[in-house]
Design a protein around this motif. Structure first.
Motif, PDB file in Angstrom:
ATOM      1  N   VAL A 189      -9.155 -13.699 -48.738  1.00 25.74           N
ATOM      2  CA  VAL A 189      -7.907 -13.689 -49.513  1.00 25.74           C
ATOM      3  C   VAL A 189      -8.191 -14.007 -50.980  1.00 25.74           C
ATOM      4  O   VAL A 189      -7.642 -13.358 -51.894  1.00 25.74           O
ATOM      5  N   GLU A 190      -9.049 -14.982 -51.249  1.00 25.85           N
ATOM      6  CA  GLU A 190      -9.368 -15.301 -52.634  1.00 25.85           C
ATOM      7  C   GLU A 190     -10.106 -14.156 -53.316  1.00 25.85           C
ATOM      8  O   GLU A 190      -9.885 -13.879 -54.502  1.00 25.85           O
ATOM      9  N   LEU A 191     -10.946 -13.474 -52.571  1.00 27.39           N
ATOM     10  CA  LEU A 191     -11.709 -12.381 -53.163  1.00 27.39           C
ATOM     11  C   LEU A 191     -10.830 -11.170 -53.477  1.00 27.39           C
ATOM     12  O   LEU A 191     -11.196 -10.332 -54.300  1.00 27.39           O
ATOM     13  N   LEU A 192      -9.658 -11.074 -52.843  1.00 23.94           N
ATOM     14  CA  LEU A 192      -8.735  -9.992 -53.180  1.00 23.94           C
ATOM     15  C   LEU A 192      -8.334 -10.042 -54.654  1.00 23.94           C
ATOM     16  O   LEU A 192      -7.934  -9.018 -55.224  1.00 23.94           O
ATOM     17  N   GLY A 193      -8.455 -11.201 -55.266  1.00 26.83           N
ATOM     18  CA  GLY A 193      -8.151 -11.329 -56.680  1.00 26.83           C
ATOM     19  C   GLY A 193      -9.116 -10.568 -57.574  1.00 26.83           C
ATOM     20  O   GLY A 193      -8.835 -10.378 -58.769  1.00 26.83           O
ATOM     21  N   LYS A 194     -10.257 -10.143 -57.042  1.00 25.41           N
ATOM     22  CA  LYS A 194     -11.222  -9.357 -57.815  1.00 25.41           C
ATOM     23  C   LYS A 194     -10.827  -7.884 -57.896  1.00 25.41           C
ATOM     24  O   LYS A 194     -11.420  -7.118 -58.648  1.00 25.41           O
ATOM     25  N   LEU A 195      -9.850  -7.470 -57.098  1.00 22.42           N
ATOM     26  CA  LEU A 195      -9.464  -6.059 -57.052  1.00 22.42           C
ATOM     27  C   LEU A 195      -8.605  -5.675 -58.244  1.00 22.42           C
ATOM     28  O   LEU A 195      -7.864  -6.492 -58.787  1.00 22.42           O
ATOM     29  N   ASP A 196      -8.676  -4.410 -58.610  1.00 23.20           N
ATOM     30  CA  ASP A 196      -7.746  -3.869 -59.595  1.00 23.20           C
ATOM     31  C   ASP A 196      -6.365  -3.691 -58.969  1.00 23.20           C
ATOM     32  O   ASP A 196      -5.350  -3.847 -59.645  1.00 23.20           O
TER      33      ASP A 196
END
Length: 255
Positions: free
Chosen positions: A72-79
């Motif tokens: 979930v935190e890594l979803l913040g890396k998406l455009d």
């Protein structure tokens, strides 16, 4: 979140697709899928903590929920604001947990042979039967797992490569994660995530398990494959994945 998580991200159009590997595996298991989607979709593939190039960090509890929080935190890396989560084996359990934690970020979930083990419906004796061989001889049990679950067309080279990579995992975290996985129950994730779920399965999943899960997901079965179907039959898997992505995107026209 483990700040040492390794991942690779490619920008692109269309719905973002996030790939989550299985227990003691790594993001390279999705290489054929990443190449297939390149230029057509934004993609992200990660190594879960302890796996691949990601440090195990200092976590005391190795749980599916803990891995899901990393996702979930890594979803913040998406455009993109929303993504389709694609999880193989344990990665599917993590995807379902992540979808339940952040349903507003997840357009849909694709499970790649996640329920070869009938999670949530096993008694303690069955769970111990799965766990104990790995505690007794980790490398040998990994080799048996790969040999017993790959399909008839999987090459010896592929089986050896998968087994060697999985057996290199550190049992100090791999065994607690295995124990947590075996005791994982999907009921809460199914209750808290109302988005589309599609399973791409090999024929090894028992009919009774598929019948139990049918109310929660649609399914595609790829003939003559085993548990590592995205590597055993990448072209057939990619075709099924394309259809699943399209089906999910049609439910989220603004995704």
């Amino acid at each position: 979140m483990n700040k040492g998580i390794a991942f690779e991200h490619q920008s692109g159009p269309g719905p973002a697709v996030v790939f989550i590997h299985g227990w003691t595996c790594c993001r390279n298991h999705w290489r054929a899928q990443l190449q297939h989607l390149a230029g057509r979709h934004e993609t992200l593939a990660m190594d879960l903590p302890g796996h691949g190039d990601s440090a195990p960090d200092d976590r005391q509890e190795w749980s599916m929920g803990g891995f899901a929080r990393d996702v979930v935190e890594l979803l913040g890396k998406l455009d993109s604001q929303q993504a389709i989560l694609v999880g193989h084996s344990m990665g599917g359990t993590v995807a379902l947990e992540a979808a339940a934690m952040a349903p507003e970020r997840v357009m849909g979930v694709v499970l790649a042979d996640t329920f070869l083990i009938n999670y949530g419906a096993m008694d303690e004796a069955t769970i111990n039967g799965f766990y104990e061989p790995f505690a007794e001889d980790f490398a040998a049990a990994v080799g048996d797992l790969v040999n017993n679950t790959t399909g008839p067309k999987a090459s010896e080279a592929l089986k050896a490569r998968i087994a060697q990579g999985m057996a290199a995992a550190d049992p100090s975290w791999a065994l607690p994660a295995w124990a947590a996985l075996l005791r994982w129950d999907p009921s809460e994730s199914f209750a808290n995530y109302a988005g589309p779920i599609h399973a791409i399965n090999c024929p090894l999943i028992p009919g009774a398990t598929r019948e139990r899960l049918a109310p929660y997901m649609s399914e595609t079965i790829i003939p003559d494959t085993g548990h590592f179907l995205n590597q055993e039959a990448p072209d057939a898997f990619n075709q099924a994945l394309d259809k699943a992505i399209t089906r999910i995107a049609e439910r989220h026209p603004n995704g």
